[in-house]
Structures are given as structure tokens and as C-alpha cells.
Write a protein that holds these residues in place. Structure first.
Motif, PDB file in Angstrom:
ATOM      1  N   GLY A  39      89.149  45.237  53.761  1.00  0.00           N
ATOM      2  CA  GLY A  39      88.872  43.819  53.553  1.00  0.00           C
ATOM      3  C   GLY A  39      88.144  43.190  54.724  1.00  0.00           C
ATOM      4  O   GLY A  39      87.245  42.380  54.551  1.00  0.00           O
ATOM      5  N   GLY A  40      88.522  43.590  55.954  1.00  0.00           N
ATOM      6  CA  GLY A  40      87.927  42.981  57.142  1.00  0.00           C
ATOM      7  C   GLY A  40      86.512  43.435  57.416  1.00  0.00           C
ATOM      8  O   GLY A  40      85.687  42.644  57.879  1.00  0.00           O
ATOM      9  N   TYR A  44      85.048  41.121  53.214  1.00  0.00           N
ATOM     10  CA  TYR A  44      84.805  39.790  53.779  1.00  0.00           C
ATOM     11  C   TYR A  44      83.343  39.590  54.193  1.00  0.00           C
ATOM     12  O   TYR A  44      82.751  38.547  53.860  1.00  0.00           O
ATOM     13  CB  TYR A  44      85.724  39.534  54.970  1.00  0.00           C
ATOM     14  CG  TYR A  44      85.483  38.200  55.637  1.00  0.00           C
ATOM     15  CD1 TYR A  44      85.853  37.019  55.010  1.00  0.00           C
ATOM     16  CD2 TYR A  44      84.855  38.128  56.890  1.00  0.00           C
ATOM     17  CE1 TYR A  44      85.624  35.785  55.611  1.00  0.00           C
ATOM     18  CE2 TYR A  44      84.622  36.906  57.489  1.00  0.00           C
ATOM     19  CZ  TYR A  44      85.006  35.739  56.848  1.00  0.00           C
ATOM     20  OH  TYR A  44      84.766  34.521  57.439  1.00  0.00           O
ATOM     21  N   ILE A  47      81.358  38.891  51.087  1.00  0.00           N
ATOM     22  CA  ILE A  47      81.577  37.538  50.578  1.00  0.00           C
ATOM     23  C   ILE A  47      80.746  36.528  51.368  1.00  0.00           C
ATOM     24  O   ILE A  47      80.109  35.621  50.810  1.00  0.00           O
ATOM     25  CB  ILE A  47      83.079  37.180  50.622  1.00  0.00           C
ATOM     26  CG1 ILE A  47      83.863  38.064  49.657  1.00  0.00           C
ATOM     27  CG2 ILE A  47      83.297  35.709  50.295  1.00  0.00           C
ATOM     28  CD1 ILE A  47      85.366  37.883  49.741  1.00  0.00           C
ATOM     29  N   VAL A  48      80.735  36.679  52.695  1.00  0.00           N
ATOM     30  CA  VAL A  48      79.943  35.780  53.534  1.00  0.00           C
ATOM     31  C   VAL A  48      78.462  35.930  53.232  1.00  0.00           C
ATOM     32  O   VAL A  48      77.707  34.937  53.193  1.00  0.00           O
ATOM     33  CB  VAL A  48      80.225  36.064  55.022  1.00  0.00           C
ATOM     34  CG1 VAL A  48      79.295  35.247  55.916  1.00  0.00           C
ATOM     35  CG2 VAL A  48      81.676  35.758  55.354  1.00  0.00           C
TER      36      VAL A  48
END
Length: 308
Positions: A39-40, A44, A47-48
Motif C-alpha cells: 500500500g505504501g 498510494y 492514487i496520488v
């Protein structure tokens, strides 16, 4: 008597029941570190990136609120001829890599499928070449292919005029593509070699007893056996071509002019040299979609091979 639990002769659960029991005995928190890292470092940032592509982001508001613009960035990017030229260049790089990885990779893997000290030494050198960081090998080739570099000095000693390998608009793209092909070849040789070693020896021997020559054996016996591996290698090769940013940045930085602007180089130059962060993010997303378009047919073909 019917039962929802499928049992073997020894009374042990099989199939989904065994998987469910194994999962129930495994603490779910074992997966937390992997989920956190995924996820990190993957989800993520993606998504950004999507948010940035759908917003108006520049140096003035990179830290702060991003005004939502919808699909305006995509319309602007897809209406620009430069992205289509960059896509064509990237496809050209992928095509060269596919040919070199499959042809030279298969020939090299066939030669190195025989054991011995020479084979072990060559494989060790190839692993070393493959493990070199792109910035190291790219810098080395940038020095070798410079207008006043050792290669042009050697050509001059032979009476051949110097060649502008990295500064000619006609040669720069293919020179860097050759560097990328050189760096990617060891991996393809190792992958194809592993697939060749897994081909049953009795099939090859039976073909030889039936009078089949070397090339006919390779085409009728060996290639069908290694086809799933070649499909996976094709996917990885296309992905490698679409993410080959390091070599272009170290050697040409997209020049001369824009002749070596592939999709990742164009995205970088747009975002960090032109300070158009939203446009750069949009180009990066278009590049990802192009990779998905190329990868899906290969993935389906490989799955059909596995279930055949």
C-alpha cells in the motif's frame, strides 16, 4: 451419505476445505507487513498519480489544494502529436528488445544449455552484466559512444570517420535501444535457458531417432514446450521497454531535440523540466494503459497454455 467436506482415503480434507482450514490456522496479521509495504510503495503513489492527472498541479500549488479539472489533461495530452511520437518510439524500442531477446536469447540459451566450466563462467559474467545498475552501464556506454570516445577513436584508427552515436537525430534512439538490448539480453538468456533445461530429454531423443533434424526438433518439439515461458518473457520485455527511463536519461536526456523522447522520458521532462506536473502525470498514466493493452493478450494466451 452426502457431505460438504471432501475427504481422501486417509480421512483428510482436500480442495477448498483444506485451504480454508489452513487459512484459519494462519494468523491474519502475518500479512500486515506485506499489505503495508504494498500500500505504501505501490497503491498510494498510484492514487496520488491519478489525482494529479485529474487536477491542475504546478509549482505554485504542488503543496496545497489541487483544483479538479476532470479529463481536461487527458484531452490535451492525447491531442498533442508529441505523445504519439513518443509512443511510436517506445513501441520501436519494445520491438527491438523482443527481437533481440527472442532471437539472440534463444541462440545464447541453446549454446549455454550444455554444462561445463566455460558455461558457468559465461553465466556468471551475464549475471554480473544484468545486475549492473542502469545508471552505471548507461554512463559507461555514454563514455564509449561519445563523439570523442574510445569507439570513435578505434574507428578513426581504421580510417573510418567518427559516428555521432548519441548526438545524431537519426542514430541516437537506436544507439540507446542497443544499449538497453545489451542490458536486457542476459535476463532473457537465463530465462530461456531454464525453460530449455526443463524440456524432457526423451522427447528430443525420440525426435532424433525419428530422423528429425536440429531445426525441426527446435520448431516442433522444443518451442511448444517453452511457449508459456516465452509468453511471460514477452510481457516482461514490453514492460522493460516502457519503463526504460534510466538509460535515456543518462545518455541523451531525451535529445538531441526530442528524438529520444520515449513515454517515460517525456513524462519526466514534462513534469520536472517543464514543471507541468499534471501533464507529466497524465502521460505516465497513458503509458501505464499502453502497457496494459499490450500485456492483457499475452496473459490470456499464457493462461490458455497452462490450462490446456
Amino acid at each position: 451419505m452426502s457431505s460438504s467436506l471432501s475427504l481422501t482415503d486417509a480421512g483428510r480434507p482436500t480442495g477448498r476445505s483444506a485451504f480454508a482450514r489452513a487459512l484459519s490456522r494462519t494468523p491474519i496479521w502475518f500479512l500486515v507487513p506485506a499489505i503495508g509495504l504494498l500500500g505504501g510503495f505501490a497503491v498510494y503513489p498510484l492514487i496520488v498519480l491519478v489525482r494529479m492527472a485529474l487536477s491542475d498541479v504546478g509549482p505554485s500549488n504542488i503543496v496545497g489544494e489541487w483544483p479538479f479539472t476532470g479529463l481536461e489533461n487527458f484531452a490535451a495530452v492525447l491531442g498533442d502529436d508529441e505523445i504519439w511520437l513518443a509512443l511510436l518510439r517506445t513501441i520501436g524500442v519494445a520491438a527491438v528488445l523482443l527481437v533481440s531477446n527472442f532471437v539472440l536469447g534463444f541462440v545464447g540459451a541453446s549454446i549455454l544449455s550444455v554444462g561445463g566450466r566455460v558455461t558457468e563462467t559465461v553465466l556468471a559474467v551475464m549475471v554480473f552484466v544484468w545486475a549492473l545498475p542502469p545508471i552505471v552501464s548507461g554512463s559507461a556506454f555514454s563514455f564509449l559512444l561519445d563523439d570523442r570516445g574510445p569507439i570513435n577513436d578505434a574507428l578513426g584508427a581504421l580510417g573510418i570517420p567518427p559516428v555521432s552515436w548519441l548526438s545524431s537525430p537519426d542514430l541516437a534512439l537506436w544507439s540507446v535501444t542497443g544499449i538497453i538490448a545489451w542490458a536486457a539480453l542476459p535476463f532473457s538468456v537465463l530465462v530461456i535457458r531454464g525453460a530449455l533445461l526443463a524440456v524432457p530429454v526423451d522427447l528430443v531423443e525420440a525426435a532424433a531417432l525419428d530422423g528429425a533434424g536440429y531445426w525441426r526438433t527446435q520448431a516442433r518439439i522444443v518451442l511448444p514446450q517453452v511457449r508459456p515461458t516465452l509468453g511471460i518473457l514477452a510481457i516482461l520485455t514490453v514492460l522493460y521497454a516502457f519503463k526504460s527511463f534510466d538509460f535515456f536519461y543518462v545518455t541523451t536526456q531525451g535529445g538531441p531535440g526530442t528524438t529520444t523522447n520515449t513515454l517515460p522520458v517525456l513524462a519526466y521532462n514534462t513534469a520536472f523540466s517543464g514543471f507541468e506536473m499534471s501533464t507529466g502525470a497524465t502521460i505516465a498514466l497513458v503509458s501505464m494503459l499502453a502497457v496494459a493493452i499490450f500485456a492483457v493478450p499475452y496473459i490470456r494466451a499464457v493462461r490458455r497454455e497452462e490450462h490446456a
